[in-house]
Design an enzyme around this catalytic site. Structure first.
Site, PDB file in Angstrom:
ATOM      1  N   HIS A  74       0.783  -1.421   0.030  1.00  0.00           N
ATOM      2  CA  HIS A  74      -0.234  -0.026   0.017  1.00  0.00           C
ATOM      3  C   HIS A  74       0.873   1.155  -0.156  1.00  0.00           C
ATOM      4  O   HIS A  74       0.330   2.156  -0.454  1.00  0.00           O
ATOM      5  CB  HIS A  74      -1.230  -0.074   0.950  1.00  0.00           C
ATOM      6  CG  HIS A  74      -0.444  -0.013   2.332  1.00  0.00           C
ATOM      7  ND1 HIS A  74      -0.102  -1.104   3.320  1.00  0.00           N
ATOM      8  CD2 HIS A  74      -0.238   0.925   3.234  1.00  0.00           C
ATOM      9  CE1 HIS A  74       0.065  -1.025   4.458  1.00  0.00           C
ATOM     10  NE2 HIS A  74       0.173   0.638   4.471  1.00  0.00           N
ATOM     11  N   CYS A 131     -31.658  -1.246  -9.120  1.00  0.00           N
ATOM     12  CA  CYS A 131     -32.744  -1.735  -8.476  1.00  0.00           C
ATOM     13  C   CYS A 131     -34.050  -1.533  -9.015  1.00  0.00           C
ATOM     14  O   CYS A 131     -35.173  -1.972  -8.870  1.00  0.00           O
ATOM     15  CB  CYS A 131     -32.754  -1.252  -7.114  1.00  0.00           C
ATOM     16  SG  CYS A 131     -32.722   0.521  -6.957  1.00  0.00           S
TER      17      CYS A 131
HETATM   18  C1  PCO Z   1     -27.493   0.091  -6.185  1.00  0.00           C
HETATM   19  N1  PCO Z   1     -26.910   1.166  -6.476  1.00  0.00           N
HETATM   20  C2  PCO Z   1     -26.943   1.589  -7.746  1.00  0.00           C
HETATM   21  C3  PCO Z   1     -26.063   2.644  -7.925  1.00  0.00           C
HETATM   22  C4  PCO Z   1     -25.065   3.043  -9.162  1.00  0.00           C
HETATM   23  N2  PCO Z   1     -25.866   2.707 -10.339  1.00  0.00           N
HETATM   24  C5  PCO Z   1     -25.025   3.222 -11.186  1.00  0.00           C
HETATM   25  C6  PCO Z   1     -25.947   3.016 -12.985  1.00  0.00           C
HETATM   26  C7  PCO Z   1     -25.646   1.765 -13.535  1.00  0.00           C
HETATM   27  C8  PCO Z   1     -26.398   1.594 -14.638  1.00  0.00           C
HETATM   28  O1  PCO Z   1     -26.239   2.478 -15.621  1.00  0.00           O
HETATM   29  C9  PCO Z   1     -25.968   0.455 -12.613  1.00  0.00           C
HETATM   30  C10 PCO Z   1     -24.190   1.813 -13.876  1.00  0.00           C
HETATM   31  O2  PCO Z   1     -27.253   2.966 -12.283  1.00  0.00           O
HETATM   32  O3  PCO Z   1     -23.948   3.946 -11.644  1.00  0.00           O
HETATM   33  O4  PCO Z   1     -27.647   1.379  -8.883  1.00  0.00           O
HETATM   34  C11 PCO Z   1     -28.793   0.051  -5.859  1.00  0.00           C
HETATM   35  S1  PCO Z   1     -30.423   0.650  -6.428  1.00  0.00           S
END
Ligand code: PCO
Length: 173
Positions: free
Chosen positions: A65, A150
């Site tokens: 690290h 989600c």
């Molecule tokens: C989880 N969290 C998330 C947050 C991060 N999500 C994102 C985008 C992605 C699709 O374009 C998954 C990359 O939504 O950065 O979804 C629980 S809901």
């Protein structure tokens, strides 16, 4: 780069490709982040906690690290999960990524790209923690509004890899 257990880690190949056009990139992966990576099908230079322990056996051996924090001109954690955000705020250093962050020299830039569910993002503790990190010198690339893993639509998605790449490149070049 650091990657953590946020689903936005699925974007790591895209971001890595952009960064590799102008930088030598190493990726420190937390254990949870590996759930979002296909280990057999990527060209990422991934470093994990095992590398820290495999490279040290006695006094005089290099401490990974510390070598990494010296080697890097810039450190960007993208995505930064809610859990690792909390660890950084409290100074926890229980894995390779948080050890590099804990040993960071703030004369060099350190960026974070938080990514989490909207309700986690909107929880008051997020702002408290980010304010603390900012006061130490962390640069924050805020999440954007988008469809989340989600199915919810709202703030919490990681900023687009092109935007992250442009900001880092501008800082360094
Ligand atoms: C989880 N969290 C998330 C947050 C991060 N999500 C994102 C985008 C992605 C699709 O374009 C998954 C990359 O939504 O950065 O979804 C629980 S809901």
């Amino acid at each position: 780069m650091g990657i953590t257990g946020s689903v936005a880690t699925i974007k790591v190949n895209e971001l890595n490709d952009l960064l590799c056009s102008w930088a030598n990139v190493k990726i420190i992966a937390t254990k949870s982040s590996l759930n979002f990576i296909n280990k057999n099908e990527n060209k990422l230079a991934i470093i994990t906690d095992e590398n820290e322990w495999n490279t040290w056996s006695e006094i005089g051996d290099q401490v990974l690290h510390i070598e990494l924090r010296k080697w890097a001109d810039i450190f960007c954690i993208a995505p930064l999960s809610a859990n690792t955000l909390a660890k950084l705020d409290h100074g926890l250093s229980d894995n390779l990524l948080t050890c590099v962050a804990r040993a960071w020299d703030f004369k060099k830039p350190i960026y974070i790209c938080p990514a989490m569910n909207t309700f986690m993002w909107n929880h008051p503790i997020t702002n408290t923690q980010l304010t603390q990190l900012k006061s130490w010198g962390y640069e924050i690339i805020d999440p954007i509004e988008k469809e989340l893993a989600c199915g919810d639509i709202g703030l919490g998605a990681m900023e687009n890899p092109e935007v992250i790449n442009d900001l880092l490149k501008k800082h360094i070049m």
